[in-house]
Scaffold this motif. Structure first.
Motif, PDB file in Angstrom:
ATOM      1  N   PRO A  75       0.662  -1.033  -0.198  1.00 29.04           N
ATOM      2  CA  PRO A  75      -0.118   0.264   0.065  1.00 29.04           C
ATOM      3  C   PRO A  75       0.426   1.305   0.072  1.00 29.04           C
ATOM      4  CG  PRO A  75      -0.599  -1.617   1.332  1.00 29.04           C
ATOM      5  CD  PRO A  75       0.957  -2.245   1.495  1.00 29.04           C
ATOM      6  N   ARG A  76       2.163   1.420   0.561  1.00 24.82           N
ATOM      7  CA  ARG A  76       3.038   2.225   0.275  1.00 24.82           C
ATOM      8  C   ARG A  76       3.831   2.325  -1.406  1.00 24.82           C
ATOM      9  NH1 ARG A  76       5.767  -0.578   5.620  1.00 24.82           N
ATOM     10  NH2 ARG A  76       5.426  -2.197   3.484  1.00 24.82           N
ATOM     11  N   ARG A  77       3.085   3.207  -1.269  1.00 23.99           N
ATOM     12  CA  ARG A  77       3.995   3.421  -3.185  1.00 23.99           C
ATOM     13  C   ARG A  77       5.470   3.953  -3.368  1.00 23.99           C
ATOM     14  NH1 ARG A  77      -1.076   6.958  -2.847  1.00 23.99           N
ATOM     15  NH2 ARG A  77       0.441   8.648  -2.295  1.00 23.99           N
ATOM     16  N   ALA A  80       6.910   0.558  -2.612  1.00 24.99           N
ATOM     17  CA  ALA A  80       5.870  -0.297  -3.836  1.00 24.99           C
ATOM     18  C   ALA A  80       6.998  -0.307  -4.943  1.00 24.99           C
ATOM     19  CB  ALA A  80       4.578  -0.377  -3.935  1.00 24.99           C
ATOM     20  N   ASN A  81       7.036   0.873  -5.052  1.00 25.84           N
ATOM     21  CA  ASN A  81       7.773   0.580  -6.485  1.00 25.84           C
ATOM     22  C   ASN A  81       9.790   0.923  -6.250  1.00 25.84           C
ATOM     23  OD1 ASN A  81       9.995   4.465  -7.378  1.00 25.84           O
ATOM     24  ND2 ASN A  81       8.957   2.996  -8.294  1.00 25.84           N
ATOM     25  N   ALA A  82      10.089   0.945  -5.469  1.00 24.59           N
ATOM     26  CA  ALA A  82      11.004   0.310  -4.639  1.00 24.59           C
ATOM     27  C   ALA A  82      11.580  -1.318  -5.046  1.00 24.59           C
ATOM     28  CB  ALA A  82      11.579   0.575  -2.684  1.00 24.59           C
ATOM     29  N   GLN A  83      10.384  -1.920  -4.156  1.00 23.72           N
ATOM     30  CA  GLN A  83      10.297  -3.416  -4.247  1.00 23.72           C
ATOM     31  C   GLN A  83      10.330  -4.233  -5.794  1.00 23.72           C
ATOM     32  OE1 GLN A  83       7.043  -4.407  -2.120  1.00 23.72           O
ATOM     33  NE2 GLN A  83       7.361  -4.584  -0.436  1.00 23.72           N
ATOM     34  N   ALA A  84       9.305  -2.787  -6.910  1.00 27.00           N
ATOM     35  CA  ALA A  84       9.272  -3.454  -8.232  1.00 27.00           C
ATOM     36  C   ALA A  84      10.674  -3.203  -9.048  1.00 27.00           C
ATOM     37  CB  ALA A  84       8.438  -2.637  -9.442  1.00 27.00           C
ATOM     38  N   LEU A  85      11.293  -1.831  -8.757  1.00 31.53           N
ATOM     39  CA  LEU A  85      12.447  -1.926  -9.569  1.00 31.53           C
ATOM     40  C   LEU A  85      13.578  -3.394  -8.793  1.00 31.53           C
ATOM     41  CD1 LEU A  85      13.076   1.710  -9.025  1.00 31.53           C
ATOM     42  CD2 LEU A  85      12.544   0.044 -11.231  1.00 31.53           C
ATOM     43  N   GLU A  86      13.761  -3.367  -7.464  1.00 28.40           N
ATOM     44  CA  GLU A  86      14.675  -4.631  -7.498  1.00 28.40           C
ATOM     45  C   GLU A  86      14.725  -6.203  -7.660  1.00 28.40           C
ATOM     46  OE1 GLU A  86      15.568  -7.073  -2.970  1.00 28.40           O
ATOM     47  OE2 GLU A  86      14.599  -4.632  -2.781  1.00 28.40           O
ATOM     48  N   ASP A  87      12.899  -6.145  -8.092  1.00 27.16           N
ATOM     49  CA  ASP A  87      12.263  -7.073  -8.551  1.00 27.16           C
ATOM     50  C   ASP A  87      13.049  -7.756  -9.868  1.00 27.16           C
ATOM     51  OD1 ASP A  87      10.924  -8.834  -6.438  1.00 27.16           O
ATOM     52  OD2 ASP A  87       9.044  -7.644  -6.905  1.00 27.16           O
ATOM     53  N   LEU A  88      12.505  -6.150 -10.677  1.00 25.46           N
ATOM     54  CA  LEU A  88      12.926  -6.960 -12.155  1.00 25.46           C
ATOM     55  C   LEU A  88      14.881  -6.608 -12.605  1.00 25.46           C
ATOM     56  CD1 LEU A  88      10.810  -3.102 -13.021  1.00 25.46           C
ATOM     57  CD2 LEU A  88      10.381  -6.066 -13.574  1.00 25.46           C
ATOM     58  N   GLU A  89      15.951  -6.074 -10.814  1.00 23.88           N
ATOM     59  CA  GLU A  89      16.894  -5.893 -11.463  1.00 23.88           C
ATOM     60  C   GLU A  89      17.154  -7.515 -10.496  1.00 23.88           C
ATOM     61  OE1 GLU A  89      18.009  -2.214  -8.856  1.00 23.88           O
ATOM     62  OE2 GLU A  89      17.456  -1.179 -10.423  1.00 23.88           O
ATOM     63  N   GLY A  90      16.646  -7.730 -10.089  1.00 28.00           N
ATOM     64  CA  GLY A  90      16.837  -9.542  -9.966  1.00 28.00           C
ATOM     65  C   GLY A  90      16.232 -10.109 -10.836  1.00 28.00           C
ATOM     66  N   GLY A  91      15.951 -10.355 -11.803  1.00 24.68           N
ATOM     67  CA  GLY A  91      15.742 -11.581 -12.626  1.00 24.68           C
ATOM     68  C   GLY A  91      14.185 -11.359 -13.362  1.00 24.68           C
ATOM     69  N   LEU A 118      -0.087   5.584  -9.700  1.00 19.25           N
ATOM     70  CA  LEU A 118      -0.228   4.800 -10.257  1.00 19.25           C
ATOM     71  C   LEU A 118       1.150   5.078 -11.042  1.00 19.25           C
ATOM     72  CD1 LEU A 118      -0.601   1.851 -11.183  1.00 19.25           C
ATOM     73  CD2 LEU A 118      -1.496   2.742 -13.432  1.00 19.25           C
ATOM     74  N   ASP A 119       1.639   6.745 -10.985  1.00 16.80           N
ATOM     75  CA  ASP A 119       2.830   6.887 -11.951  1.00 16.80           C
ATOM     76  C   ASP A 119       3.875   6.371 -11.407  1.00 16.80           C
ATOM     77  OD1 ASP A 119       4.848   7.925 -13.575  1.00 16.80           O
ATOM     78  OD2 ASP A 119       3.871   9.928 -13.893  1.00 16.80           O
ATOM     79  N   ALA A 120       3.554   6.924  -9.828  1.00 19.35           N
ATOM     80  CA  ALA A 120       5.347   6.826  -8.751  1.00 19.35           C
ATOM     81  C   ALA A 120       5.062   5.709  -8.475  1.00 19.35           C
ATOM     82  CB  ALA A 120       3.815   7.908  -7.392  1.00 19.35           C
ATOM     83  N   ALA A 121       4.228   5.034  -8.453  1.00 25.03           N
ATOM     84  CA  ALA A 121       4.215   3.838  -8.141  1.00 25.03           C
ATOM     85  C   ALA A 121       5.185   3.089  -8.903  1.00 25.03           C
ATOM     86  CB  ALA A 121       3.025   3.008  -7.645  1.00 25.03           C
ATOM     87  N   LEU A 122       5.250   3.231 -10.402  1.00 20.22           N
ATOM     88  CA  LEU A 122       5.726   2.286 -11.302  1.00 20.22           C
ATOM     89  C   LEU A 122       6.965   3.731 -12.089  1.00 20.22           C
ATOM     90  CD1 LEU A 122       2.368   1.083 -13.443  1.00 20.22           C
ATOM     91  CD2 LEU A 122       4.037  -0.153 -12.261  1.00 20.22           C
ATOM     92  N   ALA A 123       7.222   4.255 -10.988  1.00 24.74           N
ATOM     93  CA  ALA A 123       8.420   5.136 -11.164  1.00 24.74           C
ATOM     94  C   ALA A 123       9.588   4.466 -11.891  1.00 24.74           C
ATOM     95  CB  ALA A 123       8.654   5.973 -10.384  1.00 24.74           C
ATOM     96  N   GLY A 124      10.180   4.362 -12.812  1.00 24.94           N
ATOM     97  CA  GLY A 124      11.629   3.436 -13.739  1.00 24.94           C
ATOM     98  C   GLY A 124      11.676   2.181 -14.586  1.00 24.94           C
TER      99      GLY A 124
END
Length: 658
Positions: A75-77, A80-91, A118-124
């Motif tokens: 729920p914390r945007r 959430a954004n940091a997790q998404a970027l970490e997941d993508l960097e991690g494979g 939504l833009d903030a959650a998907l930044a980067g």
């Protein structure tokens, strides 16, 4: 040595040769009862299959690794954004955006009320390089409007994006027990949505036939397939009636199946759906094309107790989905039943797939199950059973009418009852819960529990009084102008929702977990757990096996087993029981010693104040005599353990509270 000489020395055994050896081992026991198991659809699972020689089955669109997908559900945007970027960097190469309105959010979900959120959650996150799937439940069209508005704001051509909008009004209604409008209106709205998206150049998948609502309700494999099949057909008909060609309609669909810890049936289920949908396409006058098939590891199989075992279950499920031909997979993190998973649990979920993909190389073979007698046979059997169930749904007027009448729910309820009975009797064992429980487990870290999750603010007066947005193009325009999700979800006046019988959502381990919770509460308030005294009769060699069995059985309900090395006589055993502080006890020994000692031991235990006395083993012909001596119940493999534990725990609680 030539081949003929070799075959003479080592003849190829026949099935008859194998059966002869089996009969020698069984010694007259029934082959079917001992060696043939059955699924909840009644499908026979044989111990041995002949090699299969069948034509190639429908497969994936392109050979290669499946997409490794991760949930975006914090729920914390910023988190959430940091997790998404970490997941993508991690494979990971795919993201599933889980909104709070989705049943899969489990009390959390991405708090994106506007396109800016939504833009903030998907930044980067580069939308043109990552596959994105929405999971928004009853807010699907509105969340889709926000995502499309964001893509257009960023200047993307929609045709360049790999997006599954995953609109599933039927699945959302089945889970919630409520459809926002009559199906005729929903169907017309769906066709209009696809028309608008097509006009915008969108070429991704718009609709999803999702099996999760029925799987979480306890459905069998064939019921899951039939539900998905019927939902897909309903969307095909709605889109064709709305002016779309059958070819365009089927290209707008994707599918989602659940992968659980049943490896063989799991592989067969994924393979069966591709074959079943090809049959639907042929019946519709279409040349079959590969479907897009998503997978998620099962919420139903996750446990709150000993959650580390969830890693093993998820690994089996990942293997099944990958070998079965999933195009993308979300692994449910091992702590998901306890709360919002932290970075470690998310990394384990991601790496479970990466290890199987790139170290075990599961993706290298297009269909590893091809030619396997077991898997080909199970795939065919599932196809046959699922098609029959699909025809039942069609005869009831289609999936919406079946849900409205409660017919599908009744069939799933019957399967759930059979599943519950198997869980209660430990025929379906749950490792770490009903088998091999661990009472001294340490807490597992989670990022957040559901009660602490921030929730979206309630709709404002402006949201409540605003004119509803019906057309999808208008939803996109309103979202682009900054409208909040609550505003986009305003219901049109005069359109009454339709009530359906909701499908329950329950994890298999919950009945045992409730017992464990009661044990924890007693431990917190009184400083000790409910306990059972193991009244071990004879030497260690006589009682050890059954004492171990009894320990596991009672500790599955949070009742600590007080063990010992045996006693010189029944008086010493009764004295030790009285000093233990336990109120209940279980006699443990061999059948031979029970013959001579059980009755006297039971009398001694009752005289010492035992309020409930169990005996580990089947009573057989001695039941009446042993009950008369004081034995109240028997603990054995196949007993209704949940019922027994409920009674034992109630008596232990009563004694502990004085």
């Amino acid at each position: 040595m030539d081949d003929d000489a070799l075959s003479a020395d080592f003849p190829t055994p026949s099935r008859a040769d194998w059966l002869a050896l089996v009969e020698g081992v069984l010694k007259g026991a029934d082959f079917e009862k001992r060696l043939v198991s059955r699924s909840y659809d009644g499908l026979a699972i044989q111990p041995l299959y002949d090699k299969a020689d069948v034509p190639a089955r429908p497969g994936r669109a392109a050979h290669g690794p499946w997409r490794v997908a991760q949930r975006v559900d914090d729920p914390r945007r910023e988190t959430a954004n940091a997790q998404a970027l970490e997941d993508l960097e991690g494979g990971a190469d795919a993201l599933t955006l889980v909104f709070p309105q989705a049943p899969a959010a489990r009390g959390f979900g991405l708090a994106a009320q506007t396109v800016d959120d939504l833009d903030a959650a998907l930044a980067g996150v580069m939308l043109d390089l990552v596959h994105v799937r929405l999971d928004a439940g009853g807010a699907g069209r509105q969340a889709a409007g926000m995502l499309i508005a964001l893509a257009e704001r960023r200047g993307h051509l929609l045709a360049d994006l790999a997006i599954d909008l995953a609109l599933d009004p039927i699945g959302a209604a089945a889970a919630a027990g409520r459809m926002s409008a009559p199906w005729e209106i929903v169907a017309e709205r769906s066709a209009q949505t696809l028309a608008d998206l097509t006009a915008r150049g969108f070429t991704g998948r718009t609709f999803l036939a999702d099996a999760r609502p029925v799987h979480e309700a306890g459905a069998s494999e064939a019921q899951e397939l039939a539900f998905v099949l019927a939902s897909g057909v309903a969307y095909l008909r709605a889109l064709e009636a709305g002016g779309h060609t059958p070819d365009a309609a089927r290209d707008a669909l994707s599918f989602l199946l659940v992968a659980d810890a049943d490896e063989l049936l799991g592989i067969a289920k994924f393979r069966a759906l591709r074959a079943l949908w090809a049959r639907v396409e042929e019946a519709s006058g279409l040349v079959p094309k590969p479907i897009r098939l998503h997978a998620e590891t099962a919420w139903r199989m996750t446990t709150r107790r000993d959650p580390w075992v969830n890693m093993l279950r998820a690994t089996v499920a990942t293997f099944s989905a990958g070998v079965g031909g999933a195009d993308s997979l979300v692994v449910t993190p091992f702590t998901a039943a306890l709360g919002l998973p932290d970075a470690f649990a998310r990394r384990v979920a991601r790496n479970t797939q990466l290890v199987l993909l790139h170290e075990s190389n599961l993706w290298r073979v297009a269909d590893p199950a091809a030619g396997s007698g077991a898997l080909e046979g199970l795939t065919d059997a599932l196809c046959e059973r699922a098609w029959a169930l699909f025809q039942e749904i069609e005869a009831e007027g289609g999936i919406v009418e079946s849900l409205r009448a409660g017919a599908l729910q009744d069939r799933i309820r019957a399967t759930r009852a059979a599943r519950d009975a198997a869980i209660a009797r430990r025929k379906d064992a749950i490792t770490g819960v009903s088998e091999f429980p661990f009472l001294d487990e340490k807490p597992v870290a989670v990022s957040m529990v559901a009660d602490d999750a921030p929730h979206a603010p309630p709709p404002s007066d402006a949201d409540a009084t605003a004119t509803p947005v019906a057309a999808f193009g208008d939803l996109v325009a309103a979202a682009a102008e900054g409208a909040r999700l609550a505003r986009l979800m305003a219901a049109p006046a005069g359109v009454a929702p339709v009530t359906l019988g909701p499908l329950p959502r329950r994890r298999d381990a919950e009945p045992y977990e409730r017992l464990r919770d009661r044990s924890d509460a007693l431990f917190a308030s009184h400083g000790r757990r409910p306990a059972v005294f193991l009244a071990n009769i004879g030497p260690l060699s006589a009682f050890n096996a059954r004492a171990g069995f009894a320990r596991g059985a009672f500790e599955a309900g949070g009742i600590a087993a007080l063990s010992n090395d045996g006693f010189p006589d029944h008086a010493a055993m009764a004295e030790a029981f009285a000093a233990s502080g336990a109120a209940i006890a279980c006699l443990c020994s061999s059948d031979a010693l029970y013959e001579t000692e059980a009755a006297a031991a039971a009398q001694a235990m009752k005289a010492a104040g035992c309020t409930r006395l169990y005996l580990a083993g089947r009573p057989g012909a001695h039941e009446a005599a042993w009950r008369e001596a004081g034995v109240d119940a028997f603990v054995y493999m196949g007993v209704d353990l949940l019922g027994l534990l409920e009674d034992a725990l109630a008596r232990a609680e009563e004694a502990a509270r004085g």
